[in-house]
Design an enzyme around this catalytic site. Structure first.
Site, PDB file in Angstrom:
ATOM      1  N   GLY B  47       4.211   4.482  -2.767  1.00 23.08           N
ATOM      2  CA  GLY B  47       4.291   4.489  -4.227  1.00 23.08           C
ATOM      3  C   GLY B  47       5.363   3.563  -4.778  1.00 23.08           C
ATOM      4  O   GLY B  47       5.151   2.871  -5.773  1.00 23.08           O
ATOM      5  N   LEU B  77      -4.200   6.240  -3.607  1.00 25.00           N
ATOM      6  CA  LEU B  77      -4.521   5.150  -4.528  1.00 25.00           C
ATOM      7  C   LEU B  77      -4.137   5.393  -5.987  1.00 25.00           C
ATOM      8  O   LEU B  77      -4.002   4.451  -6.750  1.00 25.00           O
ATOM      9  CB  LEU B  77      -6.017   4.790  -4.440  1.00 25.00           C
ATOM     10  N   HIS B  78      -3.937   6.643  -6.377  1.00 25.21           N
ATOM     11  CA  HIS B  78      -3.573   6.892  -7.780  1.00 25.21           C
ATOM     12  C   HIS B  78      -2.183   6.349  -8.100  1.00 25.21           C
ATOM     13  O   HIS B  78      -1.835   6.178  -9.263  1.00 25.21           O
ATOM     14  CB  HIS B  78      -3.633   8.394  -8.104  1.00 25.21           C
ATOM     15  N   ARG B  79      -1.385   6.102  -7.088  1.00 19.87           N
ATOM     16  CA  ARG B  79      -0.025   5.607  -7.331  1.00 19.87           C
ATOM     17  C   ARG B  79       0.360   4.392  -6.505  1.00 19.87           C
ATOM     18  O   ARG B  79       1.286   3.673  -6.860  1.00 19.87           O
ATOM     19  CB  ARG B  79       0.991   6.726  -7.069  1.00 19.87           C
ATOM     20  N   LYS B  92      -0.848   0.530   6.130  1.00 19.44           N
ATOM     21  CA  LYS B  92      -0.348   0.260   4.778  1.00 19.44           C
ATOM     22  C   LYS B  92       0.384  -1.070   4.718  1.00 19.44           C
ATOM     23  O   LYS B  92       0.271  -1.807   3.729  1.00 19.44           O
ATOM     24  CB  LYS B  92       0.595   1.378   4.318  1.00 19.44           C
ATOM     25  N   ASN B 137      11.405  10.164   2.594  1.00 20.15           N
ATOM     26  CA  ASN B 137      11.958  11.317   3.304  1.00 20.15           C
ATOM     27  C   ASN B 137      13.455  11.155   3.551  1.00 20.15           C
ATOM     28  O   ASN B 137      13.990  10.046   3.559  1.00 20.15           O
ATOM     29  CB  ASN B 137      11.224  11.540   4.626  1.00 20.15           C
ATOM     30  N   CYS B 177      28.285   3.838  -0.685  1.00 26.17           N
ATOM     31  CA  CYS B 177      27.033   3.916   0.057  1.00 26.17           C
ATOM     32  C   CYS B 177      26.400   5.282  -0.236  1.00 26.17           C
ATOM     33  O   CYS B 177      26.979   6.115  -0.935  1.00 26.17           O
ATOM     34  CB  CYS B 177      27.245   3.693   1.557  1.00 26.17           C
ATOM     35  N   CYS B 194       6.629  14.888  -2.212  1.00 28.44           N
ATOM     36  CA  CYS B 194       5.584  14.527  -3.186  1.00 28.44           C
ATOM     37  C   CYS B 194       4.271  15.238  -2.857  1.00 28.44           C
ATOM     38  O   CYS B 194       3.499  15.567  -3.746  1.00 28.44           O
ATOM     39  CB  CYS B 194       5.358  13.024  -3.207  1.00 28.44           C
ATOM     40  N   CYS B 256      31.050   4.264   5.822  1.00 27.87           N
ATOM     41  CA  CYS B 256      31.623   3.043   5.216  1.00 27.87           C
ATOM     42  C   CYS B 256      33.117   3.204   4.932  1.00 27.87           C
ATOM     43  O   CYS B 256      33.732   2.317   4.351  1.00 27.87           O
ATOM     44  CB  CYS B 256      30.852   2.649   3.959  1.00 27.87           C
ATOM     45  N   CYS B 378      -1.870  30.079   2.229  1.00 30.64           N
ATOM     46  CA  CYS B 378      -1.321  29.034   1.370  1.00 30.64           C
ATOM     47  C   CYS B 378      -2.001  27.738   1.780  1.00 30.64           C
ATOM     48  O   CYS B 378      -3.028  27.751   2.436  1.00 30.64           O
ATOM     49  CB  CYS B 378       0.194  28.956   1.473  1.00 30.64           C
TER      50      CYS B 378
HETATM   51 ZN   LIG Z   1      30.010   5.468   2.234  1.00 28.23          ZN
END
Ligand SMILES: [Zn+2]
EC number: 2.7.7.80
Lengths: 86, 425
Positions: B47, B77-79, B92, B137, B177, B194, B256, B378
C-alpha cells in the site's frame, strides 16, 4: 479544585477506547504527566500496555516519559502509539 | 558555432520528461541531476510502497530497489495501486517493477523477491543512498531502522492503518532514529494489523506520496524542510494533519547512541516476538486440547445434532455483517467479558438446556451426546481462543451443563475445508 484535560487519542488507544478524545480531571496540585498516565491506566486498564510504548505529546511537543512534568488545563495532550501497518 | 549551450548532462528527452519538476523552485538542473544519479531502496511493494515507487520512478530517481517476498492478491488492489489484476499470483516486486517500466523506461529497477531479514538486509541496503520503510510489520521496522543506522543511510518511514497514517524521517542529519522514539517494541497483543483493522487506499496513498516527497527533498538537499525530529500524523476521517515535535537523537539509544549495545543486526523476530510479515498464517493452539474442535468435527457435530448447540461469533460487528454461519450470535471479543454479555450468554445457554430437557423427557433414549455444546468462532481461530478462556472462567458455575469449544482455524478454515463459497476477506 481540579483541572480538566482534553486528551487526543490516536491509533490503538483510539481503537480500544472508541473515542478520538477524552476528558480527564486531575486535582490542581496533582496536575502532572505521571499522574495523568496513572489515572488513564486506572480508568482504562485495557490500554495500559499500549500506554507504556506510546508517545506522549503536550502542545505538540514530545514529553520524556522518564520525567514528571507539570501540565496546565489549556494544554493539548496527545497519546500517540506506534503504527506499524502499511 | 554551437547550436545551444547546456552545461550539464541532462539529455533533451530528460529535459522534456522532467520539465515541470525541473522548473520548480529549489529543484532546478542540479536537483534533477541529483535525482537521476541517486538510488533509493523501498522495503515493501504494498500500500505504501506502490505510491512511493510510482512517484519516485516518474520523478526520475536513477535506480530503485524493490523488496517484497509476497505475491499479488486481488484483495491488495483496492490500495496497492502499482499492481494490476493481470499480476495476480506473481511477485509484488516484479509486478511493481513492470508497472514502473511502462511509466519510465529511463530508470533502472532492481527487484528483490525475498524477505528483508538480518541475513539479507546489509547486502541489499549497501547499494542505495536512501531507504524507504513501506513495510507492514513491527519486526521489519526495527530491522530497517538498525540497518540504516549501521550503514548511515537516511530512512523515510511511513505507516498507516484504518483512517490514519504517520510519517517521519529517521537517522537524517543527526536526527533521532526509530529506537530513539520507540525504544521498546509494542507487545504483540497491542498491535493491530491492516488485515484485522482495515485500511483505506487514499490513506496509504497520502502517506506514500508524502514519503516520496521527503525522499525528493533529501536528495535535492532541501535540508531545512525535511520532516526529521517531527512526526506527522494524518487523521483522514477528520481531515486533520498534526505535526508533533519528537525528541532528538538520544545519547542513550541502543543503536544510534554514544554506547550502542546493538552493533550488528540482531534477530528482530525474537526482539519483537513477531514475524517479518503481516500475514498471520495458521494460529498456534494456546488453550487446552479439550477446548478445541476442528472445522471438520464441528461440521459433523452440527449435522448430527443441529439444534443442540450454541454458536457464538466473536468477530467485530463490522466483520460479522459481511457474512456469518447460520444461527450464530455475534458477541465481539472486546465485549465478551462484560457483565451484559455474560448475562446474554447465560440466558442463551439456559434456554437451550431447558429445551433440551423437555425434548429428552419425551424421549427415553437419553445419552451423553445430548449435552449442549457452546462453540466459539472468529475469523482465524485466534480471538476465539481468548474467548474460550474467558467464558471457561466466567461461566464456571454452569460448566457441567455444556461443552465449551473454540473452532480451530475459524471461518478461514471453514472456507478452506468445508465450504469454499463462504466469503473471505
Ligand atoms: Zn536512536
Amino acid at each position: 479544585m481540579s483541572n480538566q484535560f482534553k486528551i487526543l487519542l490516536f491509533a490503538k488507544v483510539k481503537e480500544v477506547i472508541g473515542k478520538d478524545s477524552i476528558f480527564i480531571d486531575l486535582p490542581l496540585d496533582e496536575s502532572t504527566s505521571f499522574n495523568l498516565i496513572r489515572k488513564l491506566k486506572h480508568i482504562y486498564p485495557q490500554i495500559s500496555s499500549t500506554l507504556e510504548v506510546s508517545l506522549l505529546a503536550v502542545n505538540q511537543e514530545y514529553i520524556s516519559r522518564d520525567q514528571d512534568i507539570k501540565i496546565n488545563s489549556n494544554d493539548e495532550i496527545a497519546i500517540i502509539p506506534p503504527v506499524s501497518g502499511g | 558555432m554551437e547550436k545551444y549551450i547546456k552545461e550539464h548532462t541532462l539529455k533533451p528527452n530528460e529535459i522534456e520528461r522532467y520539465g515541470r519538476q525541473l522548473i520548480t523552485p529549489d529543484i532546478g538542473v542540479s536537483g534533477q541531476m541529483s535525482l537521476c544519479n541517486s538510488s533509493v531502496l523501498i522495503i515493501g511493494a504494498g500500500g505504501l510502497g506502490c505510491p512511493v515507487a510510482l512517484y519516485l520512478s516518474s520523478a526520475g530517481i536513477g535506480t530503485l530497489g524493490l523488496v517484497d517476498y509476497d505475491t499479488v492478491e486481488i484483495s491488495n488492489l483496492h490500495r496497492q495501486i502499482g499492481h494490476r489484476e493481470s499480476s495476480k499470483g506473481i511477485s509484488k516486486a516484479v509486478s511493481l517493477s513492470k508497472t514502473i517500466s511502462e511509466l519510465n523506461s529511463l530508470i533502472k529497477v532492481n527487484t528483490y523477491e525475498t524477505t528483508f531479514t538480518s541475513e539479507t538486509a546489509m547486502e541489499i541496503i549497501k547499494n542505495y543512498d536512501i531507504v524507504v520503510d513501506a513495510s507492514d510489520n513491527v519486526a521489519t521496522r526495527y530491522l530497517v531502522n538498525d540497518a540504516c543506522v549501521l550503514t548511515g543511510k537516511p530512512l523515510v518511514s511511513g505507516s498507516a492503518l484504518k483512517w490514519e497514517g504517520q510519517i517521519t524521517c529517521y537517522n537524517y542529519n543527526n536526527g533521532p532514529c526509530y529506537r530513539c522514539i520507540f525504544p521498546t517494541p509494542p507487545p504483540v497483543e497491542t498491535v493491530t494489523k491492516c488485515s484485522d483493522g482495515g485500511v483505506l487506499g487514499p490513506i496509504v496513498g497520502v502517506i506514500g506520496s508524502l514519503q516520496a516527497l521527503e525522499v525528493i527533498k533529501i536528495l535535492t538537499n532541501n535540508k531545512e524542510g525535511v520532516l526529521s525530529g517531527r512526526l506527522l500524523i494524518y487523521d483522514g476521517m477528520s481531515a486533520v494533519f498534526r505535526t508533533v515535535r519528537i525528541r532528538g537523537k538520544q545519547s542513550g539509544c541502543n543503536v544510534c547512541g554514544d554506547k550502542p549495545t546493538v552493533t550488528q543486526l540482531i534477530d528482530y523476530t525474537q526482539f519483537c516476538q513477531s514475524n517479518y510479515s503481516e500475514s498471520a498464517g495458521k494460529v498456534d493452539d494456546r488453550v487446552d486440547k479439550t477446548l478445541i474442535i476442528t472445522v471438520e468435527q464441528f461440521n459433523q457435530s452440527i449435522k448430527n445434532n443441529n439444534n443442540n448447540h450454541l454458536l457464538i461469533d466473536v468477530r467485530p460487528k463490522i466483520q460479522f455483517d459481511i457474512c456469518s454461519l447460520p444461527n450464530s450470535n455475534n458477541i465481539p471479543i472486546e465485549e465478551i467479558d462484560k457483565k451484559e454479555s455474560i448475562e446474554i450468554i447465560e440466558k442463551l445457554i439456559k434456554e437451550k438446556v431447558e429445551n433440551n430437557n423437555n425434548n429428552n423427557n419425551n424421549n427415553e433414549n437419553r445419552d451423553a451426546s445430548d449435552e449442549l455444546s457452546v462453540y466459539l468462532v472468529c475469523r482465524r481461530g485466534n480471538k476465539s481462543q481468548d474467548a474460550v478462556k474467558i467464558l471457561d472462567e466466567k461461566l464456571k458455575e454452569f460448566r457441567d451443563k455444556f461443552k465449551l469449544l473454540h473452532i480451530k482455524d475459524g471461518l478461514l478454515g471453514w472456507n478452506e475445508s468445508i465450504d469454499d463459497s463462504f466469503p473471505i476477506y
